[in-house]
Design a protein around this motif. Structure first.
Motif, mmCIF file in Angstrom:
data_model
loop_
_atom_site.group_PDB
_atom_site.id
_atom_site.type_symbol
_atom_site.label_atom_id
_atom_site.label_comp_id
_atom_site.label_asym_id
_atom_site.label_seq_id
_atom_site.Cartn_x
_atom_site.Cartn_y
_atom_site.Cartn_z
ATOM 1 N N GLY A 67 0.895 -1.103 0.000
ATOM 2 C CA GLY A 67 -0.092 0.038 0.011
ATOM 3 C C GLY A 67 0.781 1.194 0.001
ATOM 4 O O GLY A 67 0.245 2.269 -0.045
ATOM 5 N N GLU A 103 -1.291 -4.124 -2.913
ATOM 6 C CA GLU A 103 -1.613 -5.235 -1.901
ATOM 7 C C GLU A 103 -2.191 -6.325 -2.625
ATOM 8 O O GLU A 103 -2.449 -7.647 -2.147
ATOM 9 C CB GLU A 103 -2.322 -4.982 -0.883
ATOM 10 C CG GLU A 103 -1.540 -3.955 -0.095
ATOM 11 C CD GLU A 103 -2.597 -3.506 1.349
ATOM 12 O OE1 GLU A 103 -2.543 -3.860 2.242
ATOM 13 O OE2 GLU A 103 -3.271 -2.430 0.821
ATOM 14 N N ASN A 148 -12.431 -4.896 3.716
ATOM 15 C CA ASN A 148 -12.529 -3.591 4.196
ATOM 16 C C ASN A 148 -12.918 -3.546 5.697
ATOM 17 O O ASN A 148 -12.378 -2.800 6.553
ATOM 18 C CB ASN A 148 -13.493 -2.832 3.478
ATOM 19 C CG ASN A 148 -13.150 -2.523 2.084
ATOM 20 O OD1 ASN A 148 -11.750 -2.161 1.914
ATOM 21 N ND2 ASN A 148 -14.023 -2.858 1.061
ATOM 22 N N LYS A 207 -9.859 -4.743 7.725
ATOM 23 C CA LYS A 207 -8.843 -3.481 7.979
ATOM 24 C C LYS A 207 -9.448 -2.411 8.624
ATOM 25 O O LYS A 207 -8.576 -1.648 9.469
ATOM 26 C CB LYS A 207 -8.525 -2.957 6.580
ATOM 27 C CG LYS A 207 -7.759 -4.069 5.747
ATOM 28 C CD LYS A 207 -7.303 -3.720 4.370
ATOM 29 C CE LYS A 207 -6.043 -2.827 4.395
ATOM 30 N NZ LYS A 207 -4.755 -3.479 4.916
ATOM 31 N N SER A 208 -10.842 -2.149 8.513
ATOM 32 C CA SER A 208 -11.242 -1.031 9.514
ATOM 33 C C SER A 208 -11.267 -1.053 11.060
ATOM 34 O O SER A 208 -11.195 -0.282 11.704
ATOM 35 C CB SER A 208 -12.609 -0.789 9.162
ATOM 36 O OG SER A 208 -13.385 -1.807 9.762
ATOM 37 N N ASN A 233 -3.912 -5.942 9.979
ATOM 38 C CA ASN A 233 -3.283 -5.714 8.632
ATOM 39 C C ASN A 233 -2.442 -6.702 8.234
ATOM 40 O O ASN A 233 -2.088 -6.745 6.963
ATOM 41 C CB ASN A 233 -2.228 -4.376 8.937
ATOM 42 C CG ASN A 233 -1.632 -3.738 7.604
ATOM 43 O OD1 ASN A 233 -2.668 -3.448 6.797
ATOM 44 N ND2 ASN A 233 -0.425 -3.650 7.472
ATOM 45 N N ASP A 240 -0.181 2.783 5.084
ATOM 46 C CA ASP A 240 -1.514 2.927 4.458
ATOM 47 C C ASP A 240 -2.555 2.622 5.105
ATOM 48 O O ASP A 240 -3.780 2.963 4.568
ATOM 49 C CB ASP A 240 -1.517 2.255 2.851
ATOM 50 C CG ASP A 240 -1.627 0.680 3.356
ATOM 51 O OD1 ASP A 240 -0.941 0.134 4.021
ATOM 52 O OD2 ASP A 240 -2.518 0.134 2.923
ATOM 53 N N SER A 241 -2.319 2.099 6.063
ATOM 54 C CA SER A 241 -3.782 1.402 7.016
ATOM 55 C C SER A 241 -3.775 1.959 8.469
ATOM 56 O O SER A 241 -2.984 2.634 8.981
ATOM 57 C CB SER A 241 -3.474 0.028 7.261
ATOM 58 O OG SER A 241 -2.321 -0.237 7.794
ATOM 59 N N GLY A 245 -3.621 2.262 -0.826
ATOM 60 C CA GLY A 245 -4.038 0.968 -0.232
ATOM 61 C C GLY A 245 -5.303 0.432 -0.754
ATOM 62 O O GLY A 245 -5.594 0.891 -1.783
ATOM 63 N N SER A 253 -8.388 0.623 0.100
ATOM 64 C CA SER A 253 -9.612 1.538 -0.186
ATOM 65 C C SER A 253 -9.329 2.837 -0.876
ATOM 66 O O SER A 253 -10.404 3.639 -1.356
ATOM 67 C CB SER A 253 -9.835 2.075 1.250
ATOM 68 O OG SER A 253 -10.328 0.851 2.111
ATOM 69 N N ALA A 282 -10.214 5.858 1.528
ATOM 70 C CA ALA A 282 -9.626 6.154 3.107
ATOM 71 C C ALA A 282 -9.406 7.456 3.781
ATOM 72 O O ALA A 282 -9.104 7.641 4.702
ATOM 73 C CB ALA A 282 -8.241 5.415 2.945
#
Length: 372
Positions: free
Chosen positions: A10, A15, A66, A69-70, A74, A321-322, A342, A344, A348
Motif C-alpha cells: 500500500g 496489495e 474492508n 482492515k477498518s 493488517n 496506508d492502513s 492501499g 480503499s 480512506a
C-alpha cells in the motif's frame, strides 16, 4: 525528521496479490481434502479468472477485507485465520455437539483434526457462508487482535464452556500461516527456503507478479535523495522476510534502507515465539516499528517494555496506508503520513481525516513535498 520508517504494502507495492493469496488460502483450507474437505470445487492449477471469482466469494467483493482492515488488522496471516476461524465456529455451532467442540478446541490442533472435523461437517452438509462474517461481529466493538477473542466468546456463549483456543498463538493460526506461505511464494521457493515438505503441490506463487505503486525510477530517485540528505530509512512490514527482500531488490530500492532496520513479519513471529506472553505483536502493535527505529541488534525484551509514547520523537515519521500503521505510530508518539494507495484508495481519506492524521499523501512520492 531524521528517521523515516515505511510500510511496504500500500506504500511501495500493491496489495492485490496478497489478498488473492489470502482468498485462495481460505478456499483451500475449507475446501481441500487435505484440510476440512467441504468440496467447494477445490482444484489446482487455478486460472486467473477463477482467482478473481474466488476472491470475490471468500471476501464478499472486498467487504470482509474492508471490515477487517477498518478494525485495525493488517496481516494477511491474521485475515486468513479470521475467516477460517469464523467458518469453523459457525460449523461447530450448527453441529451443536458440545463434546465435539470440547475435544477439538484443545491443543494441539492438527491438519488431521481439521480432516476429522470436516467429515462431521459433511454429515450436516455444511457450506461456508462468507458474507456472514461481517454480520458475526455486528454486536462487537472489538478492535485489532481483540477480534480473535470474539470466536472464544461465541463458543462460550453457545456451549457454556470455557474457550481460549482462538488466538495468534494457536496451532490453527500456524496452519493458516503455513498454507498462505505455500500460496504466496510458490511451491519451489517454499521448499527451498523452509526445507518443509509441501502439503499441496501445484502453487506457482505470486512473488514475481508484484505491482509497484509508483514509477520505479522516481521511487529510486526519491529514496536516494532522502539517503543523501542524511535520513535514516527503515521498513516495518507485515510481509515475511523473503517477500520483502526479493521484490524490493528486484526494483532496486532495498539498497537505500538500513538492513538493520528492515523488520518483517518473520521478525515479529520470532519475537512472539521467544516471548509468547507479549503476543500478539503484529500491527497495530508498535513492535515492528520500534525494532526498525532502534535497530535489530536491540534486545527484544527491552523493546517490549519501553514506556510509550516515547519522548522527543518529533524527528521520526512513519509512512503507511492502513489504520494499523496509524495506531502503531500513535502508540509510539511520532508523526504519521498516510498514503492513499492501499486497498480503499481515496475512500480512506475520510477515515484518516477523522483521526486528524498528520499528513495524507496521494502516494509515497509526495514525501518529497514534506522533506526535500
Amino acid at each position: 525528521m531524521h528517521t523515516i520508517l515505511f510500510d511496504v504494502d500500500g506504500v511501495f507495492l500493491k496489495e492485490e496479490r496478497y489478498f488473492d493469496a489470502s482468498a485462495l488460502c481460505v478456499w483451500e483450507i475449507l475446501g481441500s481434502e487435505n484440510y476440512l474437505g467441504l468440496g467447494l470445487d477445490f482444484h489446482l492449477p487455478v486460472a486467473e479468472s477463477t482467482i478473481r471469482n474466488i476472491r470475490d466469494m471468500v471476501f464478499d467483493c472486498n467487504r470482509v477485507l474492508n471490515f477487517i482492515k477498518s478494525r485495525g488488522i493488517n496481516s494477511n496471516w491474521d485475515m486468513v485465520f479470521l475467516q477460517v476461524s469464523y467458518q469453523l465456529v459457525r460449523g461447530l455451532i450448527q453441529l451443536d455437539q458440545k463434546q465435539v467442540a470440547e475435544s477439538y478446541l484443545r491443543e494441539p490442533f492438527t491438519r488431521e483434526s481439521l480432516q476429522e472435523l470436516g467429515a462431521k461437517f459433511r454429515e450436516i452438509e455444511l457450506k461456508p457462508d462468507y458474507p456472514a462474517f461481517v454480520q458475526g461481529f455486528a454486536d462487537s466493538r472489538a478492535q485489532k487482535h481483540e477480534l480473535f477473542s470474539v470466536f472464544n466468546q461465541m463458543i462460550e456463549t453457545h456451549f457454556q464452556m470455557e474457550c481460549n483456543f482462538f488466538s495468534r498463538n494457536s496451532s490453527l493460526w500456524n496452519l493458516c500461516q503455513r498454507a498462505f506461505q505455500e500460496w504466496y511464494i510458490g511451491e519451489e521457493l517454499y521448499v527451498q527456503e523452509t526445507k518443509i515438505p509441501l502439503i499441496q503441490s501445484g502453487k506457482r506463487g505470486f512473488l514475481k507478479d508484484e505491482i509497484v505503486l509508483a514509477p520505479v525510477d522516481r521511487l529510486q530517485s526519491l529514496l536516494q535523495r532522502l539517503q543523501e540528505k542524511g535520513y535514516t530509512l527503515g521498513i516495518a512490514t507485515g510481509r515475511p522476510n523473503l517477500e520483502t527482500r526479493v521484490p524490493l531488490s528486484e526494483i532496486g530500492v532495498l539498497k537505500y534502507f538500513d538492513l538493520n532496520r528492515v523488520v518483517t513479519a518473520s521478525d515479529v513471529l520470532a519475537a512472539e515465539q521467544k516471548y509468547p506472553q507479549y503476543a500478539p505483536l503484529a500491527k497495530p502493535h508498535p513492535f515492528c516499528y520500534l525494532e526498525a527505529l532502534y535497530g535489530k541488534q536491540t534486545d527484544i525484551l527491552e523493546l517490549l517494555t519501553l514506556d510509550l509514547p516515547l519522548p522527543n520523537v518529533e524527528d521520526i515519521l512513519i509512512v503507511g496506508d492502513s489504520l494499523a500503521d496509524y495506531y502503531a505510530a500513535k502508540a509510539i508518539g511520532c508523526k504519521f503520513a498516510a498514503t492513499l494507495t492501499g486497498l480503499s484508495g481515496e475512500k480512506a481519506r475520510a477515515s484518516f481525516e477523522a483521526l486528524d492524521t498528520d499528513y495524507i499523501l496521494q502516494d509515497v512520492l509526495e514525501i518529497e513535498n514534506l522533506l526535500l
